[in-house]
Design an enzyme around this catalytic site. Structure first.
Site, short mmCIF file in Angstrom:
data_model
loop_
_atom_site.label_atom_id
_atom_site.label_comp_id
_atom_site.label_asym_id
_atom_site.label_seq_id
_atom_site.Cartn_x
_atom_site.Cartn_y
_atom_site.Cartn_z
N GLU A 226 0.82 -1.22 0.00
CA GLU A 226 0.00 0.00 0.00
C GLU A 226 0.85 1.26 0.00
O GLU A 226 0.52 2.25 -0.66
CB GLU A 226 -0.92 -0.01 1.22
CG GLU A 226 -1.94 1.13 1.26
CD GLU A 226 -1.45 2.38 1.94
OE1 GLU A 226 -2.17 3.40 1.88
OE2 GLU A 226 -0.35 2.38 2.54
N GLU A 254 -6.86 2.18 8.36
CA GLU A 254 -5.66 2.87 7.90
C GLU A 254 -5.08 3.73 9.01
O GLU A 254 -5.71 3.92 10.07
CB GLU A 254 -6.01 3.73 6.66
CG GLU A 254 -4.87 4.42 5.98
CD GLU A 254 -3.74 3.51 5.57
OE1 GLU A 254 -2.89 3.24 6.45
OE2 GLU A 254 -3.69 3.07 4.40
#
Length: 998
Positions: A226, A254
Site C-alpha cells: 500500500e 488505515e
C-alpha cells in the site's frame, strides 16, 4: 444587591459568570474528548471472540522492525501472519482450507487443490500469483502481489468454491475488511497500519468463534504494498474473489497519523455510515471526507481503489494525528496505546457486525461500470459525532432542504415580526423620533433607535482583522511554532479577538450607550450568516459538499437568537404612549425646576448672613444638593452631573441616559433602565439574553469546536511536508472567530476582569509564539532522506529535503561526513514545495560485497544489469537488480504502450494513460528475478526528434534491517538533533541508476 435579587439579569456580573462558565465547560469537554482516548476494558476478553491482550502482543510482534514491501523483513511478517491465522482458526476449531488461486497471472490457474468442500468454514488464499498493471497520469505500475485473503463463510452464502465460476454467487453477498501489512522504510508501522492488521486478525477470530458466525461472508484482506502506490489493493481487484462481484461493502482500516482516536475518515453513503454510528465511541466528521473529495488531502488510502475500481460501498477509518510521527521511527508501540487499539477494534467490530447482519435490499441494484459490483447506490451522507458518544447521520438532500428552508423562512419570520411591531407602534429599532400631537403644537420626541446600528460590524471587522493579522505575523517570524505549540496559537488567537471586541464594545457603550446593542449585533450576524448559508447551500447542490453542515446549525442558532431579540420588543410601550409620558414628565420637570429656583432665591434672602458654604436642601424630600447616590452597576461610568457633550444628554430636547430618565420617567420605571441607555428600555425583560446565549453559544462551540480541533490537529504538523503555514494559521483565526462570535452581542456587559486576564494571556503567548524554538523531541521536524547513486560513474549523493533551508543547513553541518563539503541546495524535483540539499554521502552497502574489505563503490556496476534492444518505435528491456525486487524505468519522452512478460491483461485497468507514461515502476515478489519489459512510443508530435528513446534504469533498495546497510542514513540518525525525524522521500531509500539510449 441586584445579583442576589436576579442572578440572570442582563448586568455585568451575571453575564460574565454565566457566559464564561458555559464556554469554559464546553471547550474543556471538547478538549478532553479530543485528547483523551477512551480507556480499554480491564477484562482482556471484553467480547466473546476478542482478546485484547493477544491483539496488543500481536502488534508488538508485527512492529519489531521496518518491513516495507522491498525488504526481507516483509517476507518474515507475511509468514508470521499466515501462522497467526492458522493458530487463530485452530483455537476456534474452525474447519479451513488453504488455497493458492489467482486470476491476474499470465496463466490464470485453478488446480485441484484450489477448491473447498461445502463444509469448510474458512478459506485462506495465499495469493502468490496475482499481478496487475495500471496507470495514473504519467506513471505506469507493474506489481506482483503477495496478499493474504481470508474468507469466513456466512450462513447465507452459497456453499462450495463459488469463486471458481467467475460469476456472481448466490446469496446476499459479502463484506470486505482491509488493512495493509507493509510499513514504510523509515517506520515500524504501529498505527500505519499495524493496529489495522491486528484488528483484522481479531475480526477473523471473532467471526470464527462458535456462536458468532456472520450471515454475510467476511473477506479479510491483508494486502502488501500500500505504501508504494496502493499496489496491494489494486492487485486484489484482479483476484477471483473481487471479480466474482461477491462483495457489496467494505471497511478500510488505515493510519495517517500515529495514535489517538481512530476517526471516520470518509464514507461512500449515508446508509453504510449508519452501521459505524452504532459504535460506542464514534468519532469524525464529513468535513474530512469532503477534503478528499475536493483534493485538499493529497495522500490516498486503499479506500479509493475499493470505491472507484470495484464500485463497493464502504468506510475509511484511520488514525490522523500526530502527523510529526507519521512515517517515522516514532510510529511504534511506545507512542501508541492499547486504548487506541481498542478504539479502532471496537468501532470496526460494531461496523462489521452491522454490515454482515444486514440481509435486506440495501445492497441490491445494478452499478453500471466496468467490473463493478452490483450493490445498488446509496445516498450522499452528512455525518458527525457529538462529544464522542453520539453520532448523527443523515442524507445530504435533507441538509439541502433544511438549508433552503432556513434561507426562506428565517428572514420572512423576522420581516413578519417587524411588521407586527410596526403595526403595534413598538418598532423602536430604526426609529429616530416619534411625532407627538398636542394642543400647543407638534413635538418630535427623540427615541434614538438608530443608535448603535453600525457598531457591531465595525467592532467585528476590526477584531477579526487583528486576529487574521496575527496569522501573517507568525508566518513571517516563526512559522513552524505551531508544530509543537498548537494550543499557544489557540490561546493567542482567542484571547486577542475577545479582548479587542470587549474593549471596543465597552468604549462604544461608554460613549453612546444603547439598549439595542444586542439586537443590532444579532441582526448583523443574521445577515452575515444568511450570506454564508447561501454559499453553503450552493455547494451542497452544485458540488455535493456536506462540509458546511455546521453553518446550517450555526445560522439556525443565530436566527433563533435574533427572533428572540425581535420578540422581546413586544414588551416595550407603544411609541405614542412613551411620547406622551415623555412630554408629560418634561412639562412637569420644567415647573418643578422653576419652583425650585424661586424657593432657593427666597432662602438666600433669609439666610444672607449665613456661611455661603452651608448645605442647601431641595424642597421635595429634603435631599441634599450635590449629594451623589451610592454607586451601583447601573450608575453612569462618569462621576456626578456631566458636562453637556455628545455623550451626555441632560437637555430635555435630546434623549439622554439616567439623567434624562430621571426627568421623563417615574422612579419605579427609572430603576429598570440600565445606565445611560434609552429611557424607554425600562420595559425590556432582563432575562431573555440568557435564552439567546444558550440557543446560540453551545451550538457554535460544539459544532465549530469539533471541526476546528479535528481539522487543525490533522494539519498543524504538515508544515514539514510543505503545506502552507499561512493557510494553517488563517484556519486557526477563522475557527477562533466562529467559536467566539456568539459572545459579541454580550461583551458590552462584561466586567473587566476576564478581558484583562486575556490581555495578559495574549501578550505572553504572542511573545512565546514569536521567540520560542518550534520543535521538540515529541514534535519533531520531519526531513526526507534519499541517496542516489550513479552506477555508471560511481558518484553518490545523499540528500535531505525539508520545508526550510536554515534547518536543513543546521542538520547537514552536524554530520561529520559533510564537513568541508559544498552543499548543493535547490527545489526538490518531485516535491516542489520542499527544498533539497545534497552532499557526497557515505557509500551505501545495500548489495553485499564479495569481501567485507572491498569498498562498496567498486561493486556498483554489479548492482543493476540491463540490456535494451529496439525495433522501429518499440523497445525491449531485460533488467534485474541485485538484492532488490523494485526497479523502474524513466523516460525523457512518454511511451504509449507497455507490456511486461508474465503480466495479465485486465479490462479494469489501463496500462498507460492517455497522456503517456514517463515512468514505469516494476515490483516483483521474488528476489533476484528479472523483468522483461516491452514499450512502444508514438512517432511524430512536438517531442519526437527521430532519435529514439532515452532515459535511466533505476533500482531501489529499502532494506534497512541492520546498522551499516545505509551508513549515510545511520549517520544522520546518530548526529542529527533530537528534534529531527527522518522519513523517506521516495519509494527507495537508495536509488542506483544507469542511463540508456536506443
Amino acid at each position: 444587591m441586584k445579583w442576589f435579587r436576579n442572578p440572570i439579569a442582563f448586568t455585568p456580573l451575571p453575564v460574565t459568570i454565566i457566559t464564561s462558565t458555559v464556554y469554559l465547560g464546553l471547550i474543556v469537554a471538547l478538549l478532553v474528548i479530543h485528547l483523551v482516548v477512551p480507556s480499554a476494558p480491564s477484562n482482556p476478553t471484553p467480547i466473546n471472540g476478542v482478546n485484547l491482550t493477544e491483539a496488543w502482543h500481536d502488534l508488538q510482534s508485527l512492529t519489531n522492525g521496518f518491513h516495507p514491501y522491498n525488504s526481507h523483513r516483509n517476507d518474515e511478517v507475511r509468514d508470521w501472519l499466515l501462522r497467526r491465522i492458522e493458530a487463530i482458526l485452530g483455537e476456534n476449531g474452525a474447519t479451513h482450507a488453504g488455497l493458492n488461486i489467482a486470476h491476474g497471472s499470465s496463466t490464470a490457474s485453478h488446480d485441484a487443490s484450489a477448491s473447498a468442500e461445502e463444509s469448510t468454514d474458512v478459506v485462506i488464499f495465499n495469493d502468490m500469483s496475482s499481478n496487475v498493471t495500471f496507470s495514473s497520469k504519467s506513471l505506469s505500475v507493474y506489481f506482483e502481489g503477495t496478499n493474504i485473503i481470508v474468507y469466513v463463510r456466512g450462513s447465507d452464502d452459497e456453499e462450495g468454491d463459488w469463486w471458481t465460476s467467475y460469476s456472481r454467487p448466490k446469496g446476499p453477498g459479502g463484506v470486505l475488511v482491509n488493512a495493509h501489512y507493509d510499513s514504510v522504510s523509515t517506520g515500524y508501522g504501529a498505527t500505519d497500519d499495524g493496529v489495522g492488521v491486528v484488528t483484522v486478525l481479531q475480526l477473523v477470530k471473532f467471526f470464527t468463534t462458535p456462536g458468532n458466525r456472520p450471515k454475510k461472508g467476511v473477506i479479510a484482506l491483508l494486502n502488501n504494498g500500500e505504501e508504494d502506490y496502493l499496489n496491494g489493493a489494486n492487485a486484489f481487484c484482479v483476484h477471483p474473489i473481487a471479480r466474482s462481484r461477491f462483495l457489496k461493502a467494505f471497511l478500510n482500516l488505515e493510519g495517517a497519523g500515529a495514535g489517538g482516536r481512530a476517526t471516520l475518515f470518509r464514507s461512500t453513503d449515508a446508509e453504510v455510515t449508519r452501521f459505524y454510528g452504532g459504535s460506542k465511541y464514534p468519532f469524525g466528521t464529513v468535513v474530512s471526507g469532503d477534503g478528499f473529495k475536493r483534493g485538499l488531502v493529497r495522500s490516498q488510502t486503499d479506500y479509493v481503489v475499493f470505491d472507484d475500481i470495484l464500485g463497493l460501498r464502504g468506510l475509511d477509518v484511520a488514525f490522523t494525528e500526530p502527523r510529526a510521527r507519521y512515517h517515522t521511527d516514532q510510529d511504534d508501540t511506545r507512542h501508541t496505546s492499547i486504548d487506541s487499539l481498542w478504539h479502532m477494534l471496537s468501532a470496526s467490530l460494531t461496523t462489521m457486525q452491522g454490515l454482515t447482519g444486514n440481509t435486506g435490499s440495501m445492497f441490491e441494484g445494478k452499478n453500471y461500470g466496468n467490473g463493478k459490483s452490483h450493490n445498488g447506490s446509496g445516498s450522499e451522507a452528512v455525518w458527525f459525532d457529538l462529544f464522542g458518544r453520539l453520532f448523527a447521520d443523515f442524507q445530504l438532500r435533507t441538509l439541502f432542504a433544511l438549508s433552503v428552508t432556513l434561507l426562506v423562512v428565517a428572514p420572512i419570520l423576522l420581516i413578519v415580526i417587524g411588521l407586527l411591531l410596526y403595526r403595534l407602534d413598538k418598532l423602536y429599532m430604526f426609529s429616530f423620533s416619534k411625532l407627538h400631537h398636542h394642543a400647543e403644537g407638534d413635538d418630535s420626541v427623540p427615541l434614538q433607535g438608530w443608535r448603535g446600528f453600525f457598531r457591531y460590524p465595525i467592532i467585528f471587522v476590526m477584531a477579526s482583522a487583528g486576529t487574521v493579522g496575527l496569522s501573517f505575523l507568525i508566518t513571517k517570524i516563526n512559522p513552524f511554532i505551531v508544530t509543537s505549540s498548537p494550543y499557544a496559537i489557540w490561546s493567542m488567537m482567542l484571547s486577542a479577538w475577545l479582548f479587542v471586541v470587549w474593549f471596543l464594545s465597552r468604549a462604544a457603550d461608554f460613549v453612546r450607550p444603547t439598549a439595542l446593542h444586542r439586537a443590532y449585533s444579532l441582526l448583523w450576524m443574521f445577515m452575515g450568516g444568511w450570506v454564508l448559508l447561501v454559499f453553503v447551500t450552493v455547494s451542497e447542490d452544485r458540488f455535493h459538499l456536506a462540509a458546511g453542515y455546521f453553518m446550517v446549525f450555526y445560522f439556525a442558532a443565530i436566527a433563533v437568537a435574533t427572533t428572540i431579540a425581535f420578540v422581546e420588543l413586544f414588551r416595550l410601550p407603544k411609541r405614542l404612549d412613551y411620547a406622551e409620558e415623555y412630554e408629560e414628565h418634561s412639562r412637569g420637570d420644567e415647573e418643578t425646576v422653576s419652583a425650585r429656583r424661586e424657593s432657593m432665591s427666597s432662602r438666600r434672602l433669609l439666610a444672607s448672613g449665613t456661611d455661603s458654604t452651608d448645605e442647601q436642601t431641595e424642597d421635595n424630600g429634603g435631599e441634599e444638593i450635590g449629594h451623589e447616590e451610592e454607586p451601583t452597576e447601573s450608575t453612569s461610568l462618569l462621576r456626578g452631573k456631566k458636562a453637556s457633550t455628545f455623550a451626555n444628554y441632560t437637555s430635555t430636547a435630546v434623549t439622554g441616559g439616567s439623567d434624562q430618565s430621571e426627568e421623563v420617567l417615574e422612579e419605579s420605571k427609572r430603576d429598570r433602565v440600565y445606565g445611560d441607555e434609552q429611557p424607554w428600555s425600562y420595559s425590556l425583560p432582563g432575562w431573555t439574553w440568557l435564552l439567546q446565549f444558550m440557543f446560540f453559544a453551545p451550538v457554535a462551540i460544539v459544532f465549530v469546536g469539533q471541526i476546528a480541533l479535528l481539522f487543525v490537529s490533522a494539519t498543524y504538523q504538515t508544515l514539514s511536508d510543505g503545506s502552507s503555514a499561512l493557510t494553517v494559521y488563517i484556519l486557526f483565526a477563522i475557527f477562533s472567530i466562529l467559536i467566539l462570535a456568539p459572545l459579541g452581542p454580550f461583551m458590552h456587559r462584561y466586567t473587566y476582569h476576564i478581558p484583562m486576564f486575556l490581555l495578559c494571556v495574549f501578550a505572553g503567548t504572542l511573545i512565546y509564539n514569536l521567540l520560542a524554538f518550534p520543535f521538540s523531541d515529541n514534535n519533531r521536524l520531519k526531513l526526507y532522506f534519499i541517496q542516489r547513486v550513479d552506477l555508471d560513474t560511481g558518484i553518490n549523493r545523499a540528500s535531505l529535503s525539508g520545508a526550510k533551508y536554515s534547518y536543513l543547513e543546521e542538520v547537514i553541518h552536524s554530520l561529520p561526513s559533510a564537513a568541508g563539503q559544498a552543499i548543493d541546495c535547490g527545489q526538490n524535483s518531485t516535491r516542489p514545495d520542499l527544498i533539497e540539499c545534497s552532499w557526497t554521502g557515505l557509500p551505501p552497502r545495500t548489495v553485499p560485497a564479495t569481501h567485507p574489505q572491498v569498498p562498496p563503490h567498486y561493486g556498483y556496476a554489479e548492482w543493476l544489469f540491463f540490456n535494451v534492444s529496439r525495433k522501429d518505435n518499440a523497445a525491449h528491456f531485460h533488467l534485474v537488480g541485485a538484492n532488490t525486487r523494485a526497479c523502474k524505468i524513466q523516460f525523457h519522452r512518454p511511451i504509449s504502450d507497455l507490456r511486461v512478460d508474465g503480466g495479465a491483461d485486465d479490462r479494469l485497468f489501463k496500462k498507460v494513460s492517455e497522456e503517456g507514461a514517463r515512468e514505469v515502476r516494476l515490483w516483483k515478489r521474488t528476489w533476484g528475478e528479472p523483468w522483461d519489459v516491452h514499450v512502444r512510443w508514438e512517432t511524430g508530435g512536438p517531442e519526437w526528434d527521430g532519435k529514439g528513446l532515452d532515459g535511466r534504469v533505476v533500482c531501489l533498495w529499502n532494506d534497512e534491517s541492520r546498522t551499516g546497510v545505509i551508513p549515510a542514513l545511520d549517520e544522520i540518525r546518530r548526529y542529527a538533533p533530537d528534534w529531527v525525524g527522518i522519513t523517506k522521500l521516495g519509494d527507495g531509500l537508495v536509488e542506483g541508476s544507469k542511463s540508456f539510449l536506443v
